[in-house]
Design a protein around this motif. Structure first.
Motif, PDB file in Angstrom:
ATOM      1  N   ASP A  80      15.720  56.813   8.647  1.00 27.12           N
ATOM      2  CA  ASP A  80      17.138  57.002   8.911  1.00 27.12           C
ATOM      3  C   ASP A  80      17.721  57.987   7.898  1.00 27.12           C
ATOM      4  O   ASP A  80      17.682  57.748   6.693  1.00 27.12           O
ATOM      5  CB  ASP A  80      17.865  55.664   8.822  1.00 27.12           C
ATOM      6  CG  ASP A  80      19.316  55.760   9.223  1.00 27.12           C
ATOM      7  OD1 ASP A  80      19.710  56.794   9.812  1.00 27.12           O
ATOM      8  OD2 ASP A  80      20.055  54.792   8.973  1.00 27.12           O
ATOM      9  N   GLU A  82      20.795  58.662   7.530  1.00 27.50           N
ATOM     10  CA  GLU A  82      22.116  58.222   7.103  1.00 27.50           C
ATOM     11  C   GLU A  82      22.042  57.008   6.193  1.00 27.50           C
ATOM     12  O   GLU A  82      23.052  56.345   5.954  1.00 27.50           O
ATOM     13  CB  GLU A  82      22.980  57.917   8.330  1.00 27.50           C
ATOM     14  CG  GLU A  82      23.225  59.141   9.187  1.00 27.50           C
ATOM     15  CD  GLU A  82      23.990  58.817  10.452  1.00 27.50           C
ATOM     16  OE1 GLU A  82      24.394  57.655  10.638  1.00 27.50           O
ATOM     17  OE2 GLU A  82      24.161  59.729  11.265  1.00 27.50           O
ATOM     18  N   ALA A  83      20.845  56.729   5.669  1.00 26.20           N
ATOM     19  CA  ALA A  83      20.656  55.562   4.811  1.00 26.20           C
ATOM     20  C   ALA A  83      21.342  55.778   3.462  1.00 26.20           C
ATOM     21  O   ALA A  83      21.528  56.910   3.003  1.00 26.20           O
ATOM     22  CB  ALA A  83      19.170  55.305   4.601  1.00 26.20           C
ATOM     23  N   LYS A  84      21.717  54.684   2.843  1.00 27.54           N
ATOM     24  CA  LYS A  84      22.334  54.734   1.516  1.00 27.54           C
ATOM     25  C   LYS A  84      21.240  54.851   0.467  1.00 27.54           C
ATOM     26  O   LYS A  84      20.066  54.677   0.745  1.00 27.54           O
ATOM     27  CB  LYS A  84      23.158  53.466   1.265  1.00 27.54           C
ATOM     28  CG  LYS A  84      24.278  53.274   2.243  1.00 27.54           C
ATOM     29  CD  LYS A  84      25.377  54.223   1.963  1.00 27.54           C
ATOM     30  CE  LYS A  84      26.536  53.975   2.914  1.00 27.54           C
ATOM     31  NZ  LYS A  84      27.449  55.082   2.931  1.00 27.54           N
ATOM     32  N   GLY A  85      21.642  55.131  -0.736  1.00 27.10           N
ATOM     33  CA  GLY A  85      20.706  55.157  -1.854  1.00 27.10           C
ATOM     34  C   GLY A  85      20.077  56.523  -2.035  1.00 27.10           C
ATOM     35  O   GLY A  85      20.758  57.547  -2.145  1.00 27.10           O
ATOM     36  N   THR A  87      18.329  58.515  -0.076  1.00 27.21           N
ATOM     37  CA  THR A  87      18.572  59.511   0.971  1.00 27.21           C
ATOM     38  C   THR A  87      19.948  60.141   0.802  1.00 27.21           C
ATOM     39  O   THR A  87      20.098  61.363   0.912  1.00 27.21           O
ATOM     40  CB  THR A  87      18.449  58.862   2.359  1.00 27.21           C
ATOM     41  OG1 THR A  87      17.175  58.234   2.462  1.00 27.21           O
ATOM     42  CG2 THR A  87      18.608  59.887   3.458  1.00 27.21           C
ATOM     43  N   GLU A  88      20.932  59.330   0.506  1.00 28.63           N
ATOM     44  CA  GLU A  88      22.290  59.832   0.287  1.00 28.63           C
ATOM     45  C   GLU A  88      22.324  60.775  -0.918  1.00 28.63           C
ATOM     46  O   GLU A  88      22.977  61.824  -0.880  1.00 28.63           O
ATOM     47  CB  GLU A  88      23.209  58.640   0.071  1.00 28.63           C
ATOM     48  CG  GLU A  88      24.665  58.967  -0.033  1.00 28.63           C
ATOM     49  CD  GLU A  88      25.490  57.699  -0.193  1.00 28.63           C
ATOM     50  OE1 GLU A  88      26.589  57.684   0.377  1.00 28.63           O
ATOM     51  OE2 GLU A  88      25.059  56.760  -0.887  1.00 28.63           O
ATOM     52  N   TRP A  89      21.596  60.428  -1.971  1.00 30.94           N
ATOM     53  CA  TRP A  89      21.537  61.261  -3.172  1.00 30.94           C
ATOM     54  C   TRP A  89      20.872  62.602  -2.851  1.00 30.94           C
ATOM     55  O   TRP A  89      21.321  63.650  -3.321  1.00 30.94           O
ATOM     56  CB  TRP A  89      20.767  60.504  -4.257  1.00 30.94           C
ATOM     57  CG  TRP A  89      20.542  61.256  -5.508  1.00 30.94           C
ATOM     58  CD1 TRP A  89      21.453  61.541  -6.487  1.00 30.94           C
ATOM     59  CD2 TRP A  89      19.314  61.826  -5.949  1.00 30.94           C
ATOM     60  NE1 TRP A  89      20.860  62.244  -7.500  1.00 30.94           N
ATOM     61  CE2 TRP A  89      19.545  62.424  -7.191  1.00 30.94           C
ATOM     62  CE3 TRP A  89      18.032  61.867  -5.402  1.00 30.94           C
ATOM     63  CZ2 TRP A  89      18.545  63.077  -7.906  1.00 30.94           C
ATOM     64  CZ3 TRP A  89      17.043  62.514  -6.114  1.00 30.94           C
ATOM     65  CH2 TRP A  89      17.305  63.107  -7.345  1.00 30.94           C
ATOM     66  N   TRP A  91      20.872  64.112   0.054  1.00 28.89           N
ATOM     67  CA  TRP A  91      21.845  64.917   0.804  1.00 28.89           C
ATOM     68  C   TRP A  91      22.855  65.546  -0.159  1.00 28.89           C
ATOM     69  O   TRP A  91      23.244  66.708   0.017  1.00 28.89           O
ATOM     70  CB  TRP A  91      22.575  64.067   1.844  1.00 28.89           C
ATOM     71  CG  TRP A  91      21.814  63.873   3.111  1.00 28.89           C
ATOM     72  CD1 TRP A  91      21.293  62.715   3.575  1.00 28.89           C
ATOM     73  CD2 TRP A  91      21.491  64.869   4.106  1.00 28.89           C
ATOM     74  NE1 TRP A  91      20.667  62.916   4.790  1.00 28.89           N
ATOM     75  CE2 TRP A  91      20.779  64.230   5.130  1.00 28.89           C
ATOM     76  CE3 TRP A  91      21.735  66.230   4.207  1.00 28.89           C
ATOM     77  CZ2 TRP A  91      20.305  64.913   6.247  1.00 28.89           C
ATOM     78  CZ3 TRP A  91      21.271  66.901   5.327  1.00 28.89           C
ATOM     79  CH2 TRP A  91      20.566  66.244   6.326  1.00 28.89           C
ATOM     80  N   ASP A  92      23.304  64.789  -1.155  1.00 34.50           N
ATOM     81  CA  ASP A  92      24.250  65.332  -2.137  1.00 34.50           C
ATOM     82  C   ASP A  92      23.664  66.536  -2.861  1.00 34.50           C
ATOM     83  O   ASP A  92      24.353  67.546  -3.063  1.00 34.50           O
ATOM     84  CB  ASP A  92      24.650  64.264  -3.159  1.00 34.50           C
ATOM     85  CG  ASP A  92      25.491  63.153  -2.555  1.00 34.50           C
ATOM     86  OD1 ASP A  92      26.033  63.353  -1.448  1.00 34.50           O
ATOM     87  OD2 ASP A  92      25.600  62.081  -3.197  1.00 34.50           O
ATOM     88  N   LEU A 125      24.856  58.451 -12.033  1.00 34.86           N
ATOM     89  CA  LEU A 125      24.422  57.466 -11.043  1.00 34.86           C
ATOM     90  C   LEU A 125      23.412  56.487 -11.640  1.00 34.86           C
ATOM     91  O   LEU A 125      23.483  55.279 -11.391  1.00 34.86           O
ATOM     92  CB  LEU A 125      23.794  58.154  -9.835  1.00 34.86           C
ATOM     93  CG  LEU A 125      24.734  58.673  -8.773  1.00 34.86           C
ATOM     94  CD1 LEU A 125      23.953  59.368  -7.667  1.00 34.86           C
ATOM     95  CD2 LEU A 125      25.571  57.567  -8.181  1.00 34.86           C
ATOM     96  N   THR A 129      24.137  52.500 -12.124  1.00 35.39           N
ATOM     97  CA  THR A 129      23.222  51.566 -11.473  1.00 35.39           C
ATOM     98  C   THR A 129      22.604  50.625 -12.498  1.00 35.39           C
ATOM     99  O   THR A 129      22.541  49.412 -12.291  1.00 35.39           O
ATOM    100  CB  THR A 129      22.121  52.330 -10.725  1.00 35.39           C
ATOM    101  OG1 THR A 129      22.731  53.183  -9.763  1.00 35.39           O
ATOM    102  CG2 THR A 129      21.163  51.381 -10.032  1.00 35.39           C
TER     103      THR A 129
END
Length: 177
Positions: A80, A82-85, A87-89, A91-92, A125, A129
């Motif tokens: 996915d 659009e997953a958090k964590g 994958t989101e990082w 994309w950033d 981050l 965390t």
């Protein structure tokens, strides 16, 4: 409608990957065109700073591209996007790298300094965390240090406890007609 979620994720991943490749091609292509036609930019800096984004793009392609069987059914929808964590990082990092390439295209070689934000953001981050996990683990050691002998903390009862006590005292009753 068997495997509807798998089909939806496969279509969403394929569209996201196609968009990723087109934007990456456009951003890097415009940078190279400006570099070769108008004024020279430092290609070594471009290569160094674009490599993480290109590596992430390759990772997304390998892990998230859906695969189909010969009859057209989805064999694997892919990870996915659009997953958090993590994958989101990633994309950033990709978005910020594109922005830095755009700035370097317009402003010149000094704009590559904007890429310093990525390691700073990553360190922030990691720290938040780690500190969040550390503070969450402090409560596992038994009673907290600010708790009074009666089990109520020094700050007073929680909202839930106060609400339950109020109900027990009869402060909240339903009147029927």
């Amino acid at each position: 409608m068997a495997q509807k979620a798998t089909k939806v994720q496969a279509a969403r991943n394929a569209a996201s990957l196609n968009r990723l490749h087109l934007i990456s091609l456009a951003v890097n292509g415009v940078f190279l065109l400006v570099n070769f036609l108008l004024s020279s930019r430092n290609l070594y800096l471009w290569l160094i700073f674009a490599l993480p984004s290109l590596a992430i793009e390759l990772w997304f392609e390998r892990s998230a591209r859906p695969s189909f069987s010969p009859d057209g059914t989805v064999r694997r929808a892919g990870e996915d996007l659009e997953a958090k964590g993590l994958t989101e990082w990633m994309w950033d990092i990709t978005y910020w790298t594109w922005g830095c390439i755009g700035l370097a295209t317009v402003l010149g070689n000094r704009a590559w300094w904007a890429w310093v934000v990525i390691p700073a953001y990553s360190a922030w981050l990691a720290w938040t965390t780690f500190s969040g996990a550390r503070s969450g683990l402090q409560g596992l050691g038994g009673a907290s240090q600010d708790a009074a002998p009666g089990g109520v903390s020094a700050a007073g009862p929680s909202k839930r406890q106060a609400k339950m006590e109020k109900r027990e005292k009869g402060g909240q009753r339903v009147a029927y007609r």
